[in-house]
Design a protein around this motif. Sequence first.
Motif: not given
Lengths: 95, 556
Positions: B521-550
């Motif tokens: 199942l080799f991925f065909g594409g690009r990886l611009y960045g990734t973050v994994g966290r052993g906790a559940l992001n709240n809405d604000q954290q998700n928005a900030a993380l999405t904005a950062y990755l974007n």
Amino acid sequence: MNSTQATVIIADADKAQAQADLSTYQFTTPLSETGEAPATHWMSSGWWYDEELDNICNVYTWPKQIYFGSDWQSAIEKAGLMVVPEEPVVDEATE
Amino acid sequence: MRLGLSLKLPGLTTWGGYPVPYLFQNGEQGWWYDPSDFSTLFQDAAGTTPVTAVEQPCSLMLDKRLGLTLGSELIATLDFTSGWIVASGGTNTATANSITTTASGGRYANILTTGSTYVLEVTATVSGTTFRASNSAGTQTTGLFGDAVTSGTYRCIFTAANASLYFRLAGAGTLTITSLSVRELPGNHAFTPAAASTARPTVSARVNKSVNTEWSGAVAGTPGTVPTNWSFVLNTGQISSVNGNQLTFTTSASRIVLSQSVRYLANSVNRATFTVHANSGLTAGQIFTWNQIIAGATESFFANGVSQTAATYVPVPGDVLSYRLTLGATAGSSTIRIGNGCAGTATGVVTLSKPDIRELNDGVGLPAYQRVNTATDYDAGPEWPKYLRFDQSNDYMLTNSIDFSGTDKVTVAAGVRTFGANGMICELSTDLSSNNGTFYLYDNNSNTRFDYQSKGTVSVGVTSSRTAPITSILTGLSNISGDSAILQVNGVQAGSSTSDQGTGNFGNFPVYIGARAGTSLFFGGRLYGTVGRGALNNDQQNAALTAYLNTKTRAF
């Protein structure tokens, strides 16, 4: 250690020896003329260490086709081969 | 949206410009990989050869989650007469910084923690033989920076498989170490196995599929000399001028046309553009066309973004001409033709520059033109997002086991561009199906969707339809005990499930990036960045993380 991008294609009959010479990480992509199993050839594509390519070209005696560059799709087209697609053996408990 | 330095999120006590470090301020497990930060990338798994430019392989990607701060020196004072264990089988004499041996060496015992990652820096002089530094017993074990090392300064990054650090000489001789540093590099770093050379993804910022876009090798004449990587398909006219990045074509009841073949993905919409600098009255159809259209593909013409009829539109200086090629289910190669007389014999003069062929949805807000001289020499400044290109053949990376066993909640986010093939973006463990306490993000091309799976003891999946190629920020959120699995795409909830995920926490497994277990199942594409966290992001954290990755991905 310098690296060079290339696609190396071998016949299925040579896979065991090629993996013994290099690594079982190599030649894991199955190919056939029709794109259907069973695989008749195997491919490794990407960044080879130059020493590896030297050995593939000059030391290892198993037959091989070598295409330089990153475009493995063009390489297998030239070789008259297609990738044998993997079945996506994934958990399908989606909803 | 770009994050500014002054942003502050609710619940975060400080703010330094990027949200990511603050997602881990309470010691949460996880990872943060940033392919745009070349200081964290190495061409080899041992970290001896840094990535210095685009189009180099990447075999080690450091986890920035903990700030890449090195630990304290593990050997505070170099002294081979104290704390050094002489290996059996040879005769050794030692001074504070040198050992003389007949054919052996020794080790510093119990200074490393198995599974932790270290930076080893050594400056050494060796006489009479060669030496190797290693992390495992036995005289023939693989050296950390080579097996027959001569005098010099060396640096490597390694994950300890043994608590001891060894220095061994190949034969009789003396090893003198003038500088030695061993320090922990905390984090869950991603790597490819050293033996898997071709598994390494490629660091890239390439968008423009064309090459030699500034006409290197072109010489004016009749017909003149064709630019490198371009071909003459018709050459009864002349290249009348080569002026910087502008090429002038002149005909008199003749034709002078260049071509270049480019490969296109199935279902992609591609845009080829040129800038017109002079035109004596030729129609766009005489200047610019596709040839060898792929089965199922359609084309359309635009001038300055406005739909026009190529056969009748007469470009004026400053016009940006654009042909779109929309593919169906069949991928393949097609040829772009430019010059003077593409449609038939012509008389006139036209000057063109800046060929740029890219997928229409490839990045939001990118410059309209990317200079591409060669496959390794192209515009790759900060305005061009950097990514790891996974070739769908055998590229992947993995981590050592990441211990998520203290939590049943995770957030996993990735900025990706998918080319349209079944491929694992990232997965905790070798196979979710056979391991409890796991998750994955999967590009399920068979069903034209993204999948996020979360599993305590029961696997639950959520999906989002997509048409590849497409660039997206994917975020999976899991709460095993809370019976919640969510998939967000570009910060918007695309799917959710409240089905029972069973019991337990997440596990202590490696994370595989770009493949399942490194074998399928080799991925065909690009990886611009990734973050994994052993906790559940709240809405604000998700928005900030999405904005950062974007900011890294330019997905929307």
